[in-house]
Design a protein around this motif. Sequence first.
Motif, PDB file in Angstrom:
ATOM      1  N   UNK A 167     -58.293   4.954  -0.393  1.00 24.25           N
ATOM      2  CA  UNK A 167     -57.364   3.834  -0.496  1.00 24.25           C
ATOM      3  C   UNK A 167     -57.678   2.884  -1.618  1.00 24.25           C
ATOM      4  N   UNK A 168     -58.455   3.322  -2.613  1.00 23.85           N
ATOM      5  CA  UNK A 168     -58.861   2.413  -3.686  1.00 23.85           C
ATOM      6  C   UNK A 168     -58.019   2.580  -4.950  1.00 23.85           C
ATOM      7  N   UNK A 169     -57.209   3.630  -5.002  1.00 25.16           N
ATOM      8  CA  UNK A 169     -56.258   3.833  -6.089  1.00 25.16           C
ATOM      9  C   UNK A 169     -54.872   3.996  -5.472  1.00 25.16           C
ATOM     10  N   UNK A 170     -53.873   3.395  -6.094  1.00 26.22           N
ATOM     11  CA  UNK A 170     -52.518   3.464  -5.550  1.00 26.22           C
ATOM     12  C   UNK A 170     -52.021   4.911  -5.606  1.00 26.22           C
ATOM     13  N   UNK A 171     -51.398   5.404  -4.545  1.00 26.09           N
ATOM     14  CA  UNK A 171     -50.832   6.760  -4.594  1.00 26.09           C
ATOM     15  C   UNK A 171     -49.844   6.904  -5.746  1.00 26.09           C
ATOM     16  N   UNK A 172     -50.036   7.963  -6.533  1.00 25.30           N
ATOM     17  CA  UNK A 172     -49.272   8.157  -7.763  1.00 25.30           C
ATOM     18  C   UNK A 172     -48.972   9.639  -7.940  1.00 25.30           C
ATOM     19  N   UNK A 173     -47.773   9.933  -8.449  1.00 26.82           N
ATOM     20  CA  UNK A 173     -47.396  11.312  -8.723  1.00 26.82           C
ATOM     21  C   UNK A 173     -46.386  11.346  -9.861  1.00 26.82           C
ATOM     22  N   UNK A 174     -46.260  12.506 -10.487  1.00 29.05           N
ATOM     23  CA  UNK A 174     -45.206  12.680 -11.475  1.00 29.05           C
ATOM     24  C   UNK A 174     -43.853  12.618 -10.793  1.00 29.05           C
ATOM     25  N   UNK A 175     -42.915  11.928 -11.411  1.00 29.21           N
ATOM     26  CA  UNK A 175     -41.578  11.783 -10.845  1.00 29.21           C
ATOM     27  C   UNK A 175     -40.637  12.769 -11.522  1.00 29.21           C
ATOM     28  N   UNK A 176     -40.273  13.843 -10.840  1.00 27.87           N
ATOM     29  CA  UNK A 176     -39.413  14.852 -11.481  1.00 27.87           C
ATOM     30  C   UNK A 176     -37.961  14.407 -11.594  1.00 27.87           C
ATOM     31  N   UNK A 177     -37.583  13.339 -10.910  1.00 29.18           N
ATOM     32  CA  UNK A 177     -36.181  12.916 -10.894  1.00 29.18           C
ATOM     33  C   UNK A 177     -35.815  12.006 -12.060  1.00 29.18           C
ATOM     34  N   UNK A 178     -36.821  11.471 -12.746  1.00 28.35           N
ATOM     35  CA  UNK A 178     -36.532  10.600 -13.872  1.00 28.35           C
ATOM     36  C   UNK A 178     -36.437  11.433 -15.146  1.00 28.35           C
ATOM     37  N   UNK A 179     -35.281  11.420 -15.788  1.00 32.37           N
ATOM     38  CA  UNK A 179     -35.141  12.222 -17.013  1.00 32.37           C
ATOM     39  C   UNK A 179     -35.975  11.651 -18.145  1.00 32.37           C
ATOM     40  N   UNK A 207     -42.035  11.964 -22.313  1.00 31.85           N
ATOM     41  CA  UNK A 207     -41.915  13.305 -21.749  1.00 31.85           C
ATOM     42  C   UNK A 207     -42.001  13.334 -20.231  1.00 31.85           C
ATOM     43  N   UNK A 208     -42.419  12.234 -19.616  1.00 28.98           N
ATOM     44  CA  UNK A 208     -42.569  12.221 -18.157  1.00 28.98           C
ATOM     45  C   UNK A 208     -42.693  10.779 -17.670  1.00 28.98           C
ATOM     46  N   UNK A 209     -42.605  10.614 -16.358  1.00 31.72           N
ATOM     47  CA  UNK A 209     -42.770   9.301 -15.736  1.00 31.72           C
ATOM     48  C   UNK A 209     -43.596   9.462 -14.469  1.00 31.72           C
ATOM     49  N   UNK A 210     -44.311   8.414 -14.095  1.00 29.99           N
ATOM     50  CA  UNK A 210     -45.103   8.400 -12.865  1.00 29.99           C
ATOM     51  C   UNK A 210     -44.410   7.533 -11.820  1.00 29.99           C
ATOM     52  N   UNK A 211     -44.566   7.915 -10.578  1.00 30.33           N
ATOM     53  CA  UNK A 211     -44.027   7.141  -9.462  1.00 30.33           C
ATOM     54  C   UNK A 211     -45.193   6.685  -8.596  1.00 30.33           C
ATOM     55  N   UNK A 212     -45.201   5.405  -8.260  1.00 33.67           N
ATOM     56  CA  UNK A 212     -46.294   4.816  -7.487  1.00 33.67           C
ATOM     57  C   UNK A 212     -45.808   4.342  -6.121  1.00 33.67           C
ATOM     58  N   UNK A 213     -46.739   4.255  -5.198  1.00 37.85           N
ATOM     59  CA  UNK A 213     -46.450   3.588  -3.926  1.00 37.85           C
ATOM     60  C   UNK A 213     -46.090   2.135  -4.206  1.00 37.85           C
TER      61      UNK A 213
END
Length: 435
Positions: A25-37, A43-49
């Motif tokens: 729980x010390x880093x915010x959950x993060x993933x590549x966002x495939x829905x953002x063009x 070339x890409x975007x990240x999505x965070x909690x």
Amino acid sequence: MTPDALEDWRRLASSALFPRELAAGRIVPTELDPQLPARAGYVAALRHERIHFVSYPYEWSFGMLRDAALLHLDLLASALEEDLTLKDATPYNVQWRGAWPVFVDVGSFEPLRPGEPWAGYRQFCTLFLYPLLLQAYAGVPFHARLRGSIDGIPPEEARALLAGKARLRRGVFTHVALHSRLESRYGDRRRDVRLELKEAGFGKQLIQANVRRLAKLVRRLEWEPPRSTWLEYGPTTTYTEADAARKAEFVLKVARQRPRRLLWDLGANDGRYTRIAADHARYAVAIDGEHGVVENLYRTLRDERSDRILPLVVDLADPSPGLGWRGQERRALWDRGRPDLTLALALVHHLAIGRNVPLRELVDWLRDLQTELVVEFVAPEDPMARRLLAGKREGLHEDYSRASFERALGDRFEIARSEELASGTRVLYAATPRT
């Protein structure tokens, strides 16, 4: 994200560091966002909690800033073990889940380049270490200085402030005096300092040793809140136990009418009523202008491992404004998420008498929050109000009365219910804004 940033992200995501710290729980959950063009140049975007409520270091207590600094150093130490580093060292990369700090800028991680120093060292000093040293060693509050400068306290200023015996305290010579002297002597930006360090054999071990020393220093820094009227308010309040119980029941009845997304408690003190209402809200922000009060509340919430109540140091007569470029880099308090329910208990007399805010202006401000409200009026005859009036010129607050307050409140809110406590000098109101 640029291609280079995407590569840095993949390097972090594939490391042992990221899943371990994510699970802790010390880093915010993060993933590549495939829905953002992809957009031009990216070339890409990240999505965070989503963070429930954004706060800034000039709103934190001493313990909060220290724990955020230790989180940063711990993450950097772990990153170095995997040949990663943090290119930034700012408290603005940390947010909170209640009383638990969370690192939110995963883009700050990058591969460690052989022979290069820790680029964030100066920033760590100006925004973390120097504010903590000033508070711990000189009793100088850091809030106004961090609010006044988005880049923190420069070495030369810290050196001037940490004068006399403070200069003999642990860490001051190395990280303040020597830092200031070297910056003054070698501040010529035309020199390729990184190349010089690389040629001199600067290595990862030196960064690790510096990080360990800094962490040891920060852990030793302590600040005990001075005794004050409001720090001792809980034990010395004029409430009887019966009145306190009735007040708690009043708050509970309003809070449990329906679930709330965000609760604000303005003038929260020890958080007693925040806790009652927070049981019926997704998240709560406990605000008080007394640093020592918030520090004690933070320590209690931290020990309880609370993740739903965020304590903040905010002077409501001079709240955090919009700062930085075009006033948008750091948003004003009111622009970071409006509450569904606000508690304003034992607050009105502090602002109206203590800070000379006209009653109608005060009620207008509460109305502008567009929130359901539980508010308490403390009559001029109440001992706490008399204490504030004692230092005022006679007749200065003639408009401060229950009748004036009720007229102002009734003009801007629908008063659902009210209750006078047995003392006869305090009245509680539950109200909703008029449309």
